[in-house]
Design a protein around this motif. Structure first.
Motif, short mmCIF file in Angstrom:
data_model
loop_
_atom_site.label_atom_id
_atom_site.label_comp_id
_atom_site.label_asym_id
_atom_site.label_seq_id
_atom_site.Cartn_x
_atom_site.Cartn_y
_atom_site.Cartn_z
N GLY A 1 0.82 -1.24 -0.11
CA GLY A 1 -0.06 0.03 0.11
C GLY A 1 0.99 1.32 0.04
O GLY A 1 0.57 2.35 -0.78
N ALA A 2 1.98 1.33 0.82
CA ALA A 2 2.86 2.41 0.72
C ALA A 2 3.58 2.65 -0.51
O ALA A 2 3.64 3.63 -0.98
N LYS A 3 3.87 1.57 -1.24
CA LYS A 3 4.39 1.70 -2.49
C LYS A 3 3.48 2.28 -3.50
O LYS A 3 3.66 3.29 -4.23
N MET A 4 2.13 1.84 -3.55
CA MET A 4 1.09 2.26 -4.30
C MET A 4 0.73 3.61 -3.94
O MET A 4 0.76 4.60 -5.02
N LEU A 5 0.77 4.19 -2.69
CA LEU A 5 0.43 5.58 -2.18
C LEU A 5 1.60 6.59 -2.75
O LEU A 5 1.13 7.59 -3.40
N ILE A 6 2.85 6.30 -2.65
CA ILE A 6 3.69 7.02 -3.15
C ILE A 6 3.82 7.24 -4.79
O ILE A 6 4.07 8.12 -5.38
N ALA A 7 3.65 5.95 -5.39
CA ALA A 7 3.48 6.04 -6.88
C ALA A 7 2.55 7.15 -7.46
O ALA A 7 2.65 7.79 -8.16
N LEU A 8 1.19 6.82 -6.83
CA LEU A 8 -0.11 7.74 -7.07
C LEU A 8 0.38 9.21 -6.82
O LEU A 8 -0.01 9.99 -7.54
N LEU A 9 0.99 9.58 -5.54
CA LEU A 9 1.22 10.76 -5.26
C LEU A 9 2.45 11.52 -6.27
O LEU A 9 1.81 12.45 -6.80
N LEU A 10 3.24 10.76 -6.61
CA LEU A 10 4.04 11.04 -7.92
C LEU A 10 3.35 11.36 -9.02
O LEU A 10 3.69 12.56 -9.73
N VAL A 11 2.49 10.31 -9.51
CA VAL A 11 1.73 10.55 -10.78
C VAL A 11 0.94 11.71 -10.65
O VAL A 11 0.82 12.61 -11.57
N GLY A 12 0.39 12.20 -9.32
CA GLY A 12 -0.41 13.31 -9.13
C GLY A 12 0.45 14.70 -9.28
O GLY A 12 -0.10 15.50 -10.00
N VAL A 13 1.62 14.43 -8.92
CA VAL A 13 2.69 15.62 -9.15
C VAL A 13 2.85 15.65 -10.43
O VAL A 13 2.88 16.93 -11.08
N SER A 14 3.06 14.71 -11.22
CA SER A 14 3.31 14.61 -12.86
C SER A 14 1.97 15.40 -13.49
O SER A 14 2.17 16.16 -14.46
N SER A 15 0.86 14.99 -13.15
CA SER A 15 -0.37 15.66 -13.66
C SER A 15 -0.35 17.09 -13.46
O SER A 15 -0.87 17.77 -14.29
N LEU A 16 -0.07 17.55 -12.27
CA LEU A 16 -0.03 18.94 -12.08
C LEU A 16 0.97 19.51 -12.83
O LEU A 16 0.65 20.82 -13.58
N VAL A 17 2.11 19.03 -13.12
CA VAL A 17 3.08 19.65 -14.01
C VAL A 17 2.60 19.44 -15.40
O VAL A 17 2.72 20.71 -16.11
N TRP A 18 1.85 18.68 -15.91
CA TRP A 18 1.38 18.52 -17.23
C TRP A 18 0.05 19.41 -17.35
O TRP A 18 0.07 20.26 -18.29
N SER A 19 -0.63 19.72 -16.45
CA SER A 19 -1.67 20.58 -16.43
C SER A 19 -1.16 22.02 -16.39
O SER A 19 -1.69 22.99 -17.00
N GLY A 20 -0.24 22.19 -15.62
CA GLY A 20 0.32 23.50 -15.51
C GLY A 20 1.13 23.95 -17.05
O GLY A 20 0.96 25.15 -17.27
N ILE A 21 1.56 23.31 -17.72
CA ILE A 21 2.06 23.40 -18.93
C ILE A 21 0.88 23.68 -19.96
O ILE A 21 0.78 24.63 -20.77
N GLY A 22 -0.31 22.91 -19.44
CA GLY A 22 -1.63 23.24 -20.40
C GLY A 22 -2.14 24.69 -19.94
O GLY A 22 -2.47 25.49 -21.05
N VAL A 23 -2.05 24.94 -18.76
CA VAL A 23 -2.60 26.61 -18.32
C VAL A 23 -1.67 27.39 -19.11
O VAL A 23 -2.18 28.39 -19.56
N PHE A 24 -0.46 27.37 -19.08
CA PHE A 24 0.49 28.34 -19.64
C PHE A 24 0.34 28.46 -21.25
O PHE A 24 0.23 29.60 -21.66
N THR A 25 0.00 27.10 -21.84
CA THR A 25 -0.34 27.03 -23.35
C THR A 25 -1.49 28.03 -23.43
O THR A 25 -1.85 28.66 -24.53
N TYR A 26 -2.72 27.64 -22.61
CA TYR A 26 -3.88 28.64 -22.57
C TYR A 26 -3.82 29.84 -22.66
O TYR A 26 -4.34 30.59 -23.50
N PHE A 27 -2.88 30.62 -21.99
CA PHE A 27 -2.89 31.90 -21.32
C PHE A 27 -1.89 32.43 -22.74
O PHE A 27 -2.21 33.78 -23.25
N ILE A 28 -1.15 31.70 -23.32
CA ILE A 28 -0.29 32.07 -24.35
C ILE A 28 -1.09 32.20 -25.78
O ILE A 28 -1.19 32.98 -26.61
N GLY A 29 -1.97 30.91 -26.07
CA GLY A 29 -2.41 30.75 -27.33
C GLY A 29 -3.95 30.96 -27.29
O GLY A 29 -4.59 31.05 -28.18
N GLY A 30 -4.65 30.94 -25.67
CA GLY A 30 -6.23 31.12 -25.83
C GLY A 30 -6.66 29.90 -26.37
O GLY A 30 -8.03 29.72 -26.60
#
Length: 217
Positions: free
Chosen positions: A90-119
């Motif tokens: 369970g600890a292995k899965m939780l950390i893996a999911l947490l790190l995937v969550g961080v990666s998702s935030l990074v991906w979404s952050g790049i998407g937000v940046f693109t939205y403001f640049i290109g609309g």
């Protein structure tokens, strides 16, 4: 709670290098995917969403399996740990999911940046897409556990033939995933989420039982 803190810290140490390498890869893919939008290029929401889901699903499974491989170099960790095998996994899965969550935030952050640049509307993943990333990642991790254990057991007994058996199992798994995807698109997120959750619980539990038998016997 103290035991969970210790296990989670241990998993972070095990997975952090792999995470850094994979997050760099995710940033590269995200930047490559969103870059054309910032300069008025064509945008395919379905393709971007599928790429987002696919990468993060395997991202989580890879982190989980890497941690398993590292721990299995020292079987005494499993034999002499006061924590149950369910808690260790369970600890292995939780950390893996947490790190995937961080990666998702990074991906979404790049998407937000693109939205403001290109609309461009639609570059930021909506909640059904984020929910699906979570569910498919849990499914991938849960499925990787019994597959990994079966491979380790077969490799000791039949050698290279274990790889062929794994290909057959992966083929069956892809069919199962296709069925779950059909349910998601045909009956909606609620039915799809329920099926993903049930299948993941069954796979993870069966994998944990197999692993315990492998370690102890």
């Amino acid at each position: 709670m103290t035991s969970w803190n210790g296990l989670l810290r241990k998993e972070w140490v095990l997975q952090r290098i792999t995470f850094i390498v994979l997050i760099a890869f995710i940033i590269f893919i995200a930047a490559s995917s969103f870059a054309p939008l910032a300069v008025g290029g064509k945008f395919d929401l379905i393709e971007i969403t599928n790429t987002f889901s696919f990468l993060h699903m395997y991202f989580g499974a890879l982190l989980f399996v890497h941690s398993l491989n590292t721990d299995m170099k020292r079987p005494d960790i499993w034999l002499h740990s006061p924590a149950s095998i369910g808690k260790l996994l369970g600890a292995k899965m939780l950390i893996a999911l947490l790190l995937v969550g961080v990666s998702s935030l990074v991906w979404s952050g790049i998407g937000v940046f693109t939205y403001f640049i290109g609309g461009f509307v639609g570059v930021i993943p909506e909640w059904p897409n984020l929910l699906k990333v979570l569910l498919t990642t849990v499914f991938a991790i849960s499925a990787s556990l019994p597959i990994w254990v079966i491979y380790k057991i077969l490799a000791l007994r039949v050698g290279w033939l274990a790889a062929i058996v794994m290909l057959i199992i992966l083929f069956i798994g892809s069919i199962l995933w296709g069925i779950m995807e059909t349910v998601w698109h045909g009956f909606g997120p609620f039915a799809g989420s329920t099926l993903y959750a049930i299948v993941s619980i069954v796979l993870f539990t069966s994998g944990a039982i197999l692993l315990e038998k492998k370690v102890r016997y």
